[in-house]
Write a protein that holds these residues in place. Structure first.
Motif, PDB file in Angstrom:
ATOM      1  N   GLU A 244      19.813  26.796  30.580  1.00  0.00           N
ATOM      2  CA  GLU A 244      19.210  26.694  29.254  1.00  0.00           C
ATOM      3  C   GLU A 244      19.844  25.554  28.458  1.00  0.00           C
ATOM      4  N   GLN A 245      21.158  25.406  28.565  1.00  0.00           N
ATOM      5  CA  GLN A 245      21.827  24.294  27.882  1.00  0.00           C
ATOM      6  C   GLN A 245      21.375  22.955  28.457  1.00  0.00           C
ATOM      7  N   PHE A 246      21.232  22.911  29.767  1.00  0.00           N
ATOM      8  CA  PHE A 246      20.775  21.676  30.406  1.00  0.00           C
ATOM      9  C   PHE A 246      19.379  21.301  29.920  1.00  0.00           C
ATOM     10  N   MET A 247      18.462  22.258  29.915  1.00  0.00           N
ATOM     11  CA  MET A 247      17.089  21.949  29.510  1.00  0.00           C
ATOM     12  C   MET A 247      17.001  21.594  28.026  1.00  0.00           C
ATOM     13  N   ALA A 248      17.877  22.178  27.214  1.00  0.00           N
ATOM     14  CA  ALA A 248      17.924  21.779  25.806  1.00  0.00           C
ATOM     15  C   ALA A 248      18.315  20.306  25.698  1.00  0.00           C
ATOM     16  N   GLY A 249      19.287  19.886  26.497  1.00  0.00           N
ATOM     17  CA  GLY A 249      19.700  18.487  26.519  1.00  0.00           C
ATOM     18  C   GLY A 249      18.597  17.578  27.040  1.00  0.00           C
ATOM     19  N   VAL A 250      17.873  18.044  28.054  1.00  0.00           N
ATOM     20  CA  VAL A 250      16.752  17.283  28.601  1.00  0.00           C
ATOM     21  C   VAL A 250      15.713  17.008  27.515  1.00  0.00           C
ATOM     22  N   GLN A 251      15.395  18.045  26.762  1.00  0.00           N
ATOM     23  CA  GLN A 251      14.396  17.899  25.704  1.00  0.00           C
ATOM     24  C   GLN A 251      14.896  17.021  24.568  1.00  0.00           C
ATOM     25  N   GLN A 252      16.156  17.169  24.206  1.00  0.00           N
ATOM     26  CA  GLN A 252      16.715  16.372  23.117  1.00  0.00           C
ATOM     27  C   GLN A 252      16.809  14.894  23.484  1.00  0.00           C
ATOM     28  N   GLN A 253      17.121  14.613  24.751  1.00  0.00           N
ATOM     29  CA  GLN A 253      17.336  13.231  25.175  1.00  0.00           C
ATOM     30  C   GLN A 253      16.131  12.608  25.867  1.00  0.00           C
ATOM     31  N   GLY A 254      15.066  13.375  26.020  1.00  0.00           N
ATOM     32  CA  GLY A 254      13.870  12.846  26.662  1.00  0.00           C
ATOM     33  C   GLY A 254      14.074  12.503  28.118  1.00  0.00           C
ATOM     34  N   LEU A 255      14.827  13.356  28.862  1.00  0.00           N
ATOM     35  CA  LEU A 255      15.131  13.091  30.262  1.00  0.00           C
ATOM     36  C   LEU A 255      14.017  13.615  31.172  1.00  0.00           C
ATOM     37  N   LYS A 256      14.038  13.178  32.396  1.00  0.00           N
ATOM     38  CA  LYS A 256      12.963  13.455  33.356  1.00  0.00           C
ATOM     39  C   LYS A 256      13.276  14.687  34.201  1.00  0.00           C
ATOM     40  N   VAL A 257      12.466  15.724  34.076  1.00  0.00           N
ATOM     41  CA  VAL A 257      12.496  16.884  34.967  1.00  0.00           C
ATOM     42  C   VAL A 257      11.039  17.252  35.224  1.00  0.00           C
ATOM     43  N   ASP A 258      10.543  16.938  36.418  1.00  0.00           N
ATOM     44  CA  ASP A 258       9.137  17.165  36.739  1.00  0.00           C
ATOM     45  C   ASP A 258       8.857  18.587  37.206  1.00  0.00           C
TER      46      ASP A 258
END
Length: 365
Positions: A244-258
């Motif tokens: 959950e912390q990782f995905m929060a960071g993904v969303q905040q930083q606009g990172l790629k998770v397909d």
């Protein structure tokens, strides 16, 4: 209902043929096999991984010369981007960081690239059907197991394969290249022609990728490679908070998770229910991110074959209620010890009763 979610990925590296002991295989190098890990099971629903000594050994095999079809179409929220791909010949070679990706025996598999909006991709099967049934494949099992199990795809915790088979091979960047000199980088995976990659293996486990959330987020921009469909890290025991912390960071930083990779194990009696409701609860939790789901490790510990068969039948029926479940890969083709009731094939490569069910299950959807 309280969910008991514990996972493990124990590695055993050896020859391409042979009988496996409990474990899974990971190539720590690029185009080579390396690293051994021992497995520690704790009782009463707890488990852990113990890192063993690490070794490295170059592997050999025939390059695949077959070519396979192009991409599947997107089917998720947002606009999916359909890419093209295929299988190409691997090339031998060496590199100070662990050899050439797609080295001896490499089977480069093509597939489509899904968009961040949840587009589904993967290799195209018969008449455009998409891969579904696979296996988490131990390195020292027989390559013939893959054809015997009639899987449409497989992975081996590595960035190369020695098996020249029809099933799609999906590479993985299992460890952090910044702290593991032999680990591949996403750029090398993309340069080798692969179209799909799995991210770090259980970064929340000391015996696996062993990374903090901050470590994973710092490294993750490197996965933003053109044409490469990227799977998330798969967390292990009690890894929901980490993820959950990782995905929060993904969303905040606009990172790629397909797409999202999941590990799930029925560690104790009662976990592998005939309705697979405990696994379904985990899937419902993962659906919050509205991305395709790949269950890249799952199995039943200390359960009989009959219990495992009933659980598997229930899980296959349950998946149909969750269209985001895009692929799954059972943990090991030849399990022994605490997972002997979950073995698909016996020591001689013959299908167990459960294995016959697995073989009969559709490889595509």
């Amino acid at each position: 209902m309280k969910i008991i979610l514990l996972s493990v990925a124990a590695l055993v590296v050896g020859a391409c043929t042979g009988v496996v002991t409990q474990g899974d295989g990971e190539s720590s190098g690029v185009g080579e096999a390396g690293g051994t890990r021992s497995l520690v099971h704790a009782a009463s629903g707890t488990a852990g991984d113990d890192q063993g000594a690490t070794s490295s050994a170059t592997t050999a095999g025939a390059d695949s010369s077959s070519t396979s079809g192009s991409s599947g179409a997107s089917n998720g929220a947002g606009k999916g981007v359909a890419g093209s791909g295929g299988q190409a010949n691997g090339s031998a070679g060496n590199d100070a960081a662990g050899g050439n990706i797609g080295g001896a025996g490499s089977n480069r598999s093509g597939g489509s690239s899904g968009s961040a909006g949840g587009g589904a991709g993967g290799s195209a099967g018969p008449m455009g059907m998409q891969s579904l049934k696979g296996v988490a494949f131990e390195v020292n099992a027989s390559c013939a197991d893959l054809d015997r199990l009639k899987v449409s795809w497989y992975y081996n915790w590595s960035a190369s394969t020695r098996c020249n088979v029809s099933a799609e091979y999906v590479p993985q960047v299992a460890r952090n290249w910044g702290t593991n000199a032999s680990a591949p980088t996403p750029a090398k995976v993309a340069a080798a022609g692969y179209k799909v990659v799995l991210g770090f293996n259980e970064p929340d486990m000391a015996g696996q990728a062993n990374m903090s959330v901050a470590d994973v987020l710092k490294a993750w921009p490197a996965f933003n490679q053109p044409g490469l469909r990227v799977g998330s890290p798969a967390t292990a025991s009690n890894g929901q908070s980490f993820f959950e912390q990782f995905m929060a960071g993904v969303q905040q930083q606009g990172l790629k998770v397909d797409f999202i990779a999941l590990h799930w194990y029925g560690w104790t009696a009662g976990s592998c229910t005939p309705t697979a409701n405990i696994l379904e609860d985990y899937i419902k939790w993962a659906e919050q991110w509205k991305r395709p789901l790949w269950i890249t490790e799952w199995s039943c510990r200390l359960q009989s074959s009959d219990v495992t068969r009933a659980f598997y039948a229930g899980a296959i029926a349950m998946f149909k209620r969750h269209p985001l479940v895009e692929r799954y890969a059972w943990f090991l083709s030849r399990s022994t010890g605490e997972f002997s009731g979950a073995a698909l094939l016996d020591a001689n490569g013959n299908a167990t009763a459960f294995g016959q069910d697995y073989i009969a299950a559709p490889p595509y959807h």
